[in-house]
Design a protein around this motif. Sequence first.
Motif, PDB file in Angstrom:
ATOM      1  N   GLY A 104       6.685  -1.503   2.066  1.00 52.04           N
ATOM      2  CA  GLY A 104       7.314  -1.071   2.693  1.00 52.04           C
ATOM      3  C   GLY A 104       8.090  -0.022   2.634  1.00 52.04           C
ATOM      4  O   GLY A 104       7.294   0.934   2.617  1.00 52.04           O
ATOM      5  N   PHE A 105       8.584   0.091   0.649  1.00 55.79           N
ATOM      6  CA  PHE A 105       9.080   1.351   0.500  1.00 55.79           C
ATOM      7  C   PHE A 105       7.376   2.316  -0.166  1.00 55.79           C
ATOM      8  O   PHE A 105       8.001   3.354  -0.195  1.00 55.79           O
ATOM      9  CB  PHE A 105      10.369   1.045  -0.962  1.00 55.79           C
ATOM     10  N   PHE A 106       6.587   1.770  -0.772  1.00 53.20           N
ATOM     11  CA  PHE A 106       5.618   2.587  -1.377  1.00 53.20           C
ATOM     12  C   PHE A 106       4.529   2.896   0.094  1.00 53.20           C
ATOM     13  O   PHE A 106       4.125   3.904   0.024  1.00 53.20           O
ATOM     14  CB  PHE A 106       4.575   1.725  -1.765  1.00 53.20           C
ATOM     15  N   LEU A 107       5.234   2.256   1.094  1.00 52.85           N
ATOM     16  CA  LEU A 107       3.726   2.912   2.342  1.00 52.85           C
ATOM     17  C   LEU A 107       4.877   3.299   3.477  1.00 52.85           C
ATOM     18  O   LEU A 107       3.895   3.112   4.030  1.00 52.85           O
ATOM     19  CB  LEU A 107       2.886   1.165   2.717  1.00 52.85           C
ATOM     20  N   LYS A 108       6.321   4.235   2.993  1.00 57.85           N
ATOM     21  CA  LYS A 108       7.014   4.555   3.803  1.00 57.85           C
ATOM     22  C   LYS A 108       6.895   3.812   5.296  1.00 57.85           C
ATOM     23  O   LYS A 108       7.379   4.747   6.343  1.00 57.85           O
ATOM     24  CB  LYS A 108       6.255   5.864   3.919  1.00 57.85           C
ATOM     25  N   GLN A 109       6.848   2.743   5.529  1.00 60.89           N
ATOM     26  CA  GLN A 109       7.650   1.816   6.585  1.00 60.89           C
ATOM     27  C   GLN A 109       8.240   0.802   6.274  1.00 60.89           C
ATOM     28  O   GLN A 109       8.126  -0.704   6.392  1.00 60.89           O
ATOM     29  CB  GLN A 109       5.480   1.218   6.959  1.00 60.89           C
ATOM     30  N   ILE A 110       9.460   0.912   5.309  1.00 57.39           N
ATOM     31  CA  ILE A 110      10.301  -0.397   4.370  1.00 57.39           C
ATOM     32  C   ILE A 110      10.966  -0.759   6.184  1.00 57.39           C
ATOM     33  O   ILE A 110      10.902  -1.907   5.736  1.00 57.39           O
ATOM     34  CB  ILE A 110      11.011   0.584   3.816  1.00 57.39           C
TER      35      ILE A 110
END
Length: 134
Positions: A104-110
Amino acid sequence: MSGLKRKEEEIGLVELDAEKEDDGRKERSASKRAKDQKTKAERMALAAMIAGGLLLIFLGTIVFQIPLITVGCVVVIEAVIASALNNSPFWLHIAIMTLQVIMGFFLKQILFLILAAAYYFLLLLSVKLLEVEG
């Protein structure tokens, strides 16, 4: 059975057959209560799975503006992983939830994937609740 009880039955003071019937009723009553509790637990687990999935779908599509198909796939993948790794050690489940948060952090959907990890945990609890013997 003691000799004293047998003598009391012969005299007519005590009916041993009635005691046996009472024991049978108690056993049937206890088994019925256990079956009712198991049915209640199954219903509660199923309701938690469905409500959690619908809530994740609703929040993903309405709040986070993620396409419905993507959110639906995440819900299905969570359910498959939870059922496939049901009897795995606890540390493995923690690792999976941690990986979800990192993704989620890397996909900007944390926030969405934190909710997905919470849904995974809810699924694990529900599956364990279904396994409990009544």
